[in-house]
Design a protein around this motif. Structure first.
Motif, short mmCIF file in Angstrom:
data_model
loop_
_atom_site.label_atom_id
_atom_site.label_comp_id
_atom_site.label_asym_id
_atom_site.label_seq_id
_atom_site.Cartn_x
_atom_site.Cartn_y
_atom_site.Cartn_z
N GLN A 185 0.88 -1.27 0.00
CA GLN A 185 -0.04 -0.23 0.02
C GLN A 185 0.86 1.37 -0.02
O GLN A 185 0.25 2.28 -0.34
CB GLN A 185 -1.03 0.19 1.10
CG GLN A 185 -1.82 -1.29 1.18
CD GLN A 185 -2.73 -1.12 0.18
OE1 GLN A 185 -3.05 -0.05 -0.12
NE2 GLN A 185 -3.59 -2.29 -0.23
N ARG A 197 2.14 2.79 2.67
CA ARG A 197 1.61 3.66 3.86
C ARG A 197 2.24 3.01 5.05
O ARG A 197 2.69 1.97 5.01
CB ARG A 197 0.33 3.72 3.74
CG ARG A 197 -0.58 2.36 4.03
CD ARG A 197 -1.98 2.37 3.85
NE ARG A 197 -2.50 1.14 3.63
CZ ARG A 197 -2.91 0.26 4.69
NH1 ARG A 197 -2.60 0.88 5.90
NH2 ARG A 197 -3.55 -0.75 4.47
N TYR A 211 3.22 8.08 2.05
CA TYR A 211 3.03 7.30 0.85
C TYR A 211 4.12 7.81 -0.21
O TYR A 211 4.67 8.92 -0.08
CB TYR A 211 1.77 7.84 0.30
CG TYR A 211 0.62 7.23 1.24
CD1 TYR A 211 -0.10 6.24 0.72
CD2 TYR A 211 0.18 8.25 2.30
CE1 TYR A 211 -1.20 5.92 1.59
CE2 TYR A 211 -0.93 7.84 3.06
CZ TYR A 211 -1.85 6.51 2.60
OH TYR A 211 -2.58 6.27 3.58
N SER A 218 -0.82 6.50 -4.94
CA SER A 218 -0.77 5.52 -3.75
C SER A 218 -1.59 5.96 -2.70
O SER A 218 -2.37 5.30 -1.97
CB SER A 218 0.58 5.35 -3.21
OG SER A 218 1.18 6.44 -2.63
N ASP A 229 -5.64 4.67 -1.31
CA ASP A 229 -5.92 4.10 0.08
C ASP A 229 -6.46 5.29 0.90
O ASP A 229 -6.79 4.98 2.07
CB ASP A 229 -4.37 4.05 0.53
CG ASP A 229 -4.59 3.49 1.77
OD1 ASP A 229 -4.95 2.47 2.03
OD2 ASP A 229 -3.71 3.76 2.85
N GLU A 279 -9.15 4.61 3.60
CA GLU A 279 -9.00 3.76 4.70
C GLU A 279 -8.28 4.75 5.65
O GLU A 279 -8.01 4.13 6.93
CB GLU A 279 -8.09 2.66 4.42
CG GLU A 279 -8.76 1.71 3.26
CD GLU A 279 -10.11 0.92 4.33
OE1 GLU A 279 -9.79 0.71 5.17
OE2 GLU A 279 -10.81 0.69 3.16
#
Length: 240
Positions: free
Chosen positions: A8, A10, A56, A61, A65, A68
């Motif tokens: 991800q 992150r 990120y 990216s 995401d 969330e």
């Protein structure tokens, strides 16, 4: 410890949020292409602030995401761009996608024209990479509270090729004394009370007195708010 999810891109700090509360606290979101800078900045901010830090490598990216994550502020660092036009596009796109989340641009550049351009696209702050960490963390908290931040000394120096008195902006001519104006100039450069005292050849107690007087005249509660308010005044003066 901050680690980065390879899938991800992150911070895995987010994985702990659900165990703390059903309502996720706001996070500091760092979007920065340089891995070392990204991770060092995240570690430094996490040590000084109480918010989770998500990292990120690029805008895409984060966009993939963001459903969330709960963003409190976005720090947009270096991106893989070819020129200033590409940078402007990314800043504008980030601000549009951020919605009500304030965006701070983190950059090695200190060009006044670029700073004003970034702010015109909706960024709420601009942090040159030379900004001391203590001042940077205070600036981030200020932006998260709804204010704006830009180092006024950068704008003044680049736009006028010299250090300009705050009184030249037409605001404090009848309010700040000459010594208070000297102290304000030092504050805008992120200098400590000790450094200001040495530079002006006065005691640290005198510096504190002048700073309290400046804050009272500006109607602010601390030195960071004073810097932010004067920065905004100078920005408006240069834009007019």
């Amino acid at each position: 410890m901050i680690t980065e999810s390879l899938e991800q891109g992150r911070s895995l700090e987010k994985a702990d949020l659900g165990t703390r509360s059903e309502i996720h606290p706001p996070s500091i979101i760092i979007i920065e292409a340089r891995a070392l800078i990204r991770e060092c900045l995240a570690i430094s901010l996490q040590r000084r602030l109480t918010y989770p830090v998500l990292i990120y490598p690029n805008l895409e990216s984060w966009k993939n995401d963001r459903a969330e994550s709960v963003g409190g502020v976005i720090i947009l660092g270096k991106q893989n761009v070819r020129n200033n036009n590409d940078l402007s596009r990314i800043v504008k796109e980030t601000c549009e996608n951020a919605g009500e989340i304030p965006v701070i641009v983190f950059s090695d550049e200190q060009d006044a024209a670029q700073i004003l351009n970034v702010l015109s696209y909706g960024a709420k702050g601009y942090l040159p990479s030379a900004t001391p960490l203590e001042l940077a963390t205070e600036a981030i908290k200020l932006v998260m509270a709804g204010a704006s931040f830009i180092p006024a000394n950068v704008v003044m120096t680049e736009a006028r090729d010299d250090v300009v008195s705050v009184t030249d902006c037409g605001y404090a001519a009848t309010k700040f004394t000459g010594r208070e104006d000297d102290v304000v100039q030092a504050l805008l450069k992120g200098k400590s009370n000790k450094s200001i005292a040495q530079e002006l050849n006065i005691s640290e107690d005198s510096v504190k007195v002048h700073i309290r007087s400046v804050m009272r005249k500006l109607g602010v509660r601390n030195r960071t708010e004073a810097v932010s308010k004067i920065s905004g005044i100078i920005r408006e003066s240069l834009s007019s």
